[in-house]
Design a protein around this motif. Structure first.
Motif, short mmCIF file in Angstrom:
data_model
loop_
_atom_site.label_atom_id
_atom_site.label_comp_id
_atom_site.label_asym_id
_atom_site.label_seq_id
_atom_site.Cartn_x
_atom_site.Cartn_y
_atom_site.Cartn_z
N LEU A 1 0.84 -1.21 0.00
CA LEU A 1 0.00 0.00 0.00
C LEU A 1 0.87 1.26 0.00
N TYR A 2 1.86 1.27 0.85
CA TYR A 2 2.69 2.48 0.94
C TYR A 2 3.51 2.67 -0.34
N ILE A 3 4.01 1.57 -0.88
CA ILE A 3 4.82 1.70 -2.10
C ILE A 3 3.96 2.27 -3.23
N LEU A 4 2.75 1.78 -3.34
CA LEU A 4 1.88 2.27 -4.40
C LEU A 4 1.67 3.78 -4.26
N HIS A 5 1.43 4.20 -3.04
CA HIS A 5 1.23 5.63 -2.79
C HIS A 5 2.46 6.42 -3.24
N ARG A 6 3.63 5.93 -2.86
CA ARG A 6 4.86 6.67 -3.20
C ARG A 6 5.12 6.64 -4.71
N ASP B 1 -1.24 10.15 10.69
CA ASP B 1 -0.91 9.79 12.07
C ASP B 1 -1.94 10.38 13.04
N LYS B 2 -2.33 11.60 12.76
CA LYS B 2 -3.29 12.27 13.67
C LYS B 2 -4.72 11.82 13.39
N ALA B 3 -4.97 11.39 12.15
CA ALA B 3 -6.35 11.07 11.77
C ALA B 3 -6.83 9.74 12.36
N TRP B 4 -5.92 8.94 12.86
CA TRP B 4 -6.30 7.61 13.35
C TRP B 4 -5.88 7.45 14.80
N THR B 5 -6.80 7.02 15.65
CA THR B 5 -6.44 6.75 17.05
C THR B 5 -6.74 5.30 17.35
N TRP B 6 -5.75 4.64 17.87
CA TRP B 6 -5.92 3.23 18.22
C TRP B 6 -6.68 3.10 19.53
N SER B 7 -7.50 2.06 19.61
CA SER B 7 -8.32 1.92 20.81
C SER B 7 -7.58 1.19 21.93
N GLU B 8 -6.53 0.44 21.59
CA GLU B 8 -5.87 -0.39 22.59
C GLU B 8 -4.37 -0.35 22.41
N LYS B 9 -3.70 -0.80 23.44
CA LYS B 9 -2.24 -0.92 23.37
C LYS B 9 -1.86 -1.89 22.24
N TYR B 10 -2.50 -3.04 22.20
CA TYR B 10 -2.27 -4.00 21.11
C TYR B 10 -3.59 -4.21 20.38
N TYR C 1 1.84 3.47 10.22
CA TYR C 1 2.58 4.28 9.24
C TYR C 1 2.99 5.59 9.88
N THR C 2 4.13 6.10 9.40
CA THR C 2 4.58 7.38 9.94
C THR C 2 4.84 8.41 8.83
#
Ligand SMILES: Cc1cc2nc3c(=O)[nH]c(=O)nc-3n(C[C@H](O)[C@H](O)[C@H](O)COP(=O)(O)OP(=O)(O)OC[C@H]3O[C@@H](n4cnc5c(N)ncnc54)[C@H](O)[C@@H]3O)c2cc1C
Length: 891
Positions: A34-39, A86-95, A79-80
């Protein structure tokens, strides 16, 4: 501008006949694809992604078994590349769970509109390079084949499930599932008798949940694994605060860290901590529920030294013992056969406690192997188990499985990748393979991959590859290919790195041991994410070192060579010294240089404990001299080694090589007496060798008083100290004693000329420079005296000297004069062994517990000293790794 709104060129794939024409074909639509395609799109390349699955997600599309989660904290496993994402997604749990990670990857695909260039349900079957057109032809099982200039395999390290190796699976009449191919609609296990085969990560994650649903669960285990409680829940406060305070800094630290997660490098070693301190660190790590923390943050030697690791193993075993009630089950579940971390440890939720349930049985396949699978269940050679469902949690044909499943991949000259890799994967940087132009692997074997947070490693690889394609295009080149030299150099560097860690000591999927018939060897790069990144950057910075670039009209560039010739830890040490930007030692003046050395030595790891350390005064040539004595813990009397420290006759004292003396005392089982001979400029030549000789005589005469074995002593020294040791042997021969049984000369100064090749090749950059040697000589000895054999022992008579072991380092100005001395000794009939240490520098062997790759060399030196003393070469009191394949060639 936010990445998502950047104008990206629509992929301009064209079709000629039944073949789709693109600049780049990517296989796999997981994190990497996915990331490669974007780049690629952003860079203006036409691209297509070919994906066997029905949607994006890769690992997270296929692994839907109960309990599937990541085991790197999810704020790190993201992804970084785009701060807005990075800001648009918040994880609900540690794992996060598999469904949440899959949702995240779907979110990313939507945000960058990626699906329109992905052909789902399309498996790549073959790939063939055509030299004339400089293009790859990709054959698929669905729809058009693809012709592309560049072929990127983002096929995943853990995407090719391992088939069961047990007879009779086809005869089984019940349900069969694979954790790596779990049905999307889920599986109802309620009230059923279930067998789980395998206790790797997938087994450990799923077993507690299966046990809570099934009527009866039987777990078949071949190798017990270390598992730690995940302590899942909200993101831990400390990590979140660090992350939220400065996200960019957090991400950047991860990129340069060892494992792709921002943790510092530990410097405190296990024996510097008390039992209570070690336990405190361990309990904190156990409670943290964080793999990278417990793998890297307890003490510096935990991942590189069997003793440091064993302490941790014992503490974990204690924890397992506190949970599992049945002694036989406990014994079977407790790992004993591998160092912690050498096999991937797992994170669990109630894993060990599950075995206390009445409906769970553990079958230890080491004691009763599976004989066959029958229509109704599973038989071992002792019993039979009737089951309704079999779950194979048997893992993957890791790292190479998915790549080699595309068969054949035919490169230049008709060579197939599977034949090139018949004896194990060969690559340059884990990214490319010689003979396969324009083929790239993302997180391929030879890169940090599965030993890292893969989100970080994937981005690094994707960026490196796409940046190279852009640069290639800009420079008018159409193909790039690794050279054989670069690839062989990388194999050597990989082997050197694998000596640093304990991964080589376990049979695991890291080494290919889980797949019958697979070539064995540590496949991932063990040198760390940050060092690896710097090497990839260096390849570019040095003009695409190790790559052959070609373009139309015969344009060519080949800057051949090996990217890393230093031992990996030597490279790190020299890099750190370079970063300190120190003024040259020779500009500090003698007093300043001594102060500097004292300060510098304070920062090094303390030497290991020996039986006893004492101090005293002995009689030198012109007055008393201090000495330090290291006595082994074993019963004496021991042979005595008189030791002379390094420091160019100007610096250092009887304490400055303390860690080395301790280490050698432990390894030889002999007393080491380190002597503080007089130094220049206060006492110029011949004070040092005259003191060396006088001290040796005194120690020999007082051997019994020192608790040593009366009779011949041995001498040893490093650098200028080795010069003193060599001269002492000559003086002892000429002046009627004392008797010396052997000499260990470690990077000795033997001559006063500076034109041997090693002086030229290593004039700068390896800490001991040519300029520093000039300075030492000038302070120590007038030019007129330098040809005196007491200054330049190679100019003396060499017949009748004691047997010698001479160690030299490849990247050391003194290398050639050390070798010349060894050869001259041999010519004079003196028994000589040489250790020419590849990839090492002048200080490698005395930087104990810093240059870990120096250990095999010190083992050889210790064995030589023991032989000289008439003892068996090996001693068993030091617990250490199995005999290493010495990364230094002994001749
Ligand atoms: C259960 C599990 C948990 C994990 N947890 C973590 C974790 O916490 N942290 C971490 O760093 N890593 C973890 N990993 C490793 C994980 O594989 C990587 O983190 C990452 O997802 C890999 O992404 P990828 O895109 O490189 O490969 P994948 O996600 O494996 O994707 C590869 C894709 O290529 C496709 N493909 C392969 N061959 C072909 C072909 N011939 N034709 C067409 N398509 C093909 C596959 O179908 C697959 O979809 C975990 C792995 C598993 C299995």
């Amino acid at each position: 501008m936010p990445e998502a709104t950047v104008e990206t060129r629509a992929s301009e794939a064209t079709h000629s006949g039944s073949t789709q024409q693109v600049d780049v074909a990517v296989v796999g639509a997981g994190f990497a694809g996915l990331y490669i395609l974007h780049r690629l799109r952003k860079a203006g390349f036409s691209a297509v992604v070919l994906e066997e699955a029905g949607d994006v997600g890769g690992t997270w599309y296929w692994n839907r078994y109960p309990g599937a989660r990541c085991d790197i904290q999810t704020i790190d496993y993201s992804y970084t590349f785009d701060p807005e994402l990075d800001k648009a997604w918040t994880w609900s749990e540690k794992y996060a769970t598999q469904p949440e990670i899959l949702r995240y990857l779907g979110f990313v695909a939507d945000r960058y509109d990626l699906r329109r260039d992905i052909r789902f349900g399309t498996k790549v079957k073959q790939a063939t390079w055509d030299d004339a057109s400089e293009r790859w032809l990709i054959t698929t099982d669905n729809g058009a084949n693809v012709s592309c200039r560049h072929y990127i395999m983002a096929t995943g390290c853990l995407s090719s499930p391992k088939p069961p190796e047990i007879d009779g699976v086809k005869d089984f009449k019940g349900e069969v599932y694979f954790t790596g191919r779990w049905p999307h609609e889920g599986v109802n296990l309620k009230g059923k008798r279930v067998a789980v085969i395998g206790t790797g990560s997938s087994g450990i994650q799923s077993i507690p949940l299966i046990a809570s649903e099934a009527a009866q669960l039987t777990v078949f285990q071949r190798t017990p694994n270390f598992a730690l409680p995940a302590g899942n829940g909200p993101q831990p406060e400390d990590r979140r605060t660090f992350f939220e305070t400065d996200r960019a800094a957090y991400r950047e630290q991860a990129r340069w860290s060892l494992a792709g997660v921002p943790y510092p490098q530990q410097t405190v070693v296990s024996w510097q901590l008390s039992d209570a301190e070690r336990r405190e660190r361990f309990e904190k790590a156990w409670a943290a529920g964080d793999l990278v923390h417990i793998l890297t943050q307890l003490w510096a030697d935990q991942g590189v030294d069997v003793d440091g690791n064993a302490i941790l193993c014992d503490l974990i075993r204690e924890k397992i013992g506190e949970v599992v009630k049945d002694p036989e089950t406990l014994a079977a579940l407790t790992p004993q056969d591998h160092p912690f971390g050498s096999k991937r440890p797992c994170l669990d939720t109630n894993y060990y406690a599950t075995y206390n349930r009445p409906n769970v049985t553990l079958v230890n396949l080491r004691q009763e192997p599976i004989k066959e699978i029958t229509a109704g269940g599973i038989s071992t050679d002792k019993r039979s188990f009737d089951v309704d469902v079999i779950v194979f949690a048997t893992g993957f044909d890791a790292m190479t499985g998915a790549i080699l499943a595309v068969h054949p991949i035919t490169g230049r000259g008709g060579k197939s990748l599977s034949s090139v890799w018949a004896h194990g994967p060969q690559s340059y940087l884990g990214l490319t393979v010689a003979g396969f132009p324009n083929l790239f692997m993302i997180t391929g074997p030879g890169s940090p991959s599965v030993l890292s947070n893969m989100a970080v490693s994937i981005e690094q690889h994707a960026d490196w590859v796409v940046d190279r394609l852009i640069a290639l295009r800009d420079a008018g080149f159409t193909s790039m290919e690794a050279t054989e030299t670069a690839q062989a150099g990388w194999a050597q560097h990989m082997a050197d790195c694998s000596m640093l860690t304990l991964h080589r000591l376990a049979n695991t999927w890291y080494t290919g041991a889980n797949v019958p018939g697979k070539a064995q060897g540590v496949m991932p790069y063990t040198g760390g994410v940050g060092p690896y990144r710097s090497i990839c950057n260096e390849v570019v910075g040095r003009g695409m070192l190790g790559f052959h670039l070609k373009g139309p009209g015969g344009a060519e560039q080949c800057n051949d060579g090996e990217i890393v010739r230093l031992q990996p830890d030597v490279r790190l040490v020299l890099g750190m010294l370079a970063e300190m930007n120190l003024p040259p030692i020779e500009t500090m003046g003698a007093a300043g240089a001594r102060d500097f050395l004292n300060e510098f030595n304070k920062g090094r790891p303390a030497g290991r404990p020996v039986g006893e350390v004492g101090e005293g005064m002995l009689q030198g040539a012109d007055g008393p001299l201090p000495y330090k004595l290291y006595r082994p813990a074993t019963p004496g009397p021991h042979p005595i080694v008189v030791y002379f420290h390094g420091g160019g006759w100007v610096l250092g004292d009887h304490e400055s090589d303390d860690p080395f003396c301790r280490d050698m005392c432990r390894r030889t089982g002999m007393i080491f007496v380190s002597v503080n001979y007089r130094h220049a400029p206060e006492h110029r030549f011949p004070a040092a060798p005259e003191d060396g000789y006088a001290a040796t005589r005194w120690i020999s005469e007082h051997a019994a008083d020192l608790g040593g074995r009366p009779g011949p002593v041995l001498v040893a020294g490093w650098s200028a100290g080795a010069n003193v040791a060599a001269v002492t042997c000559q003086l002892a021969r000429d002046r009627g004693g004392p008797q010396i049984a052997g000499q260990l000369l470690l990077s000795p100064v033997t001559d006063c000329i500076f034109d041997r090749p090693s002086y030229v090749e290593n004039a700068t950059g390896y800490f001991l420079t040519r300029g520093l040697m000039y300075w030492f000589w000038d302070i120590y000895c007038s030019p007129a005296d330098r040809t005196d054999p007491r200054a330049s022992p190679i100019r003396g008579k060499l017949e009748g000297l004691p047997p010698a072991f001479v160690t030299t380092a490849e990247f050391d100005p003194l290398r050639d004069e050390g070798i010349a001395y060894a050869e001259a000794l041999a010519k004079a009939g003196v028994p000589v062994e040489q250790l020419k240490a590849r990839g090492h520098f002048h200080s490698s062997f005395v930087m104990v517990d810093v240059v870990i790759t120096g250990v095999p060399g010190r083992i050889k030196m210790a064995e030589a000293l023991r032989r000289f003393a008439g003892l068996p070469a090996q001693m068993d009191t030091v617990r250490r790794a199995p005999p290493p394949e010495v990364n230094a060639a002994a001749s």
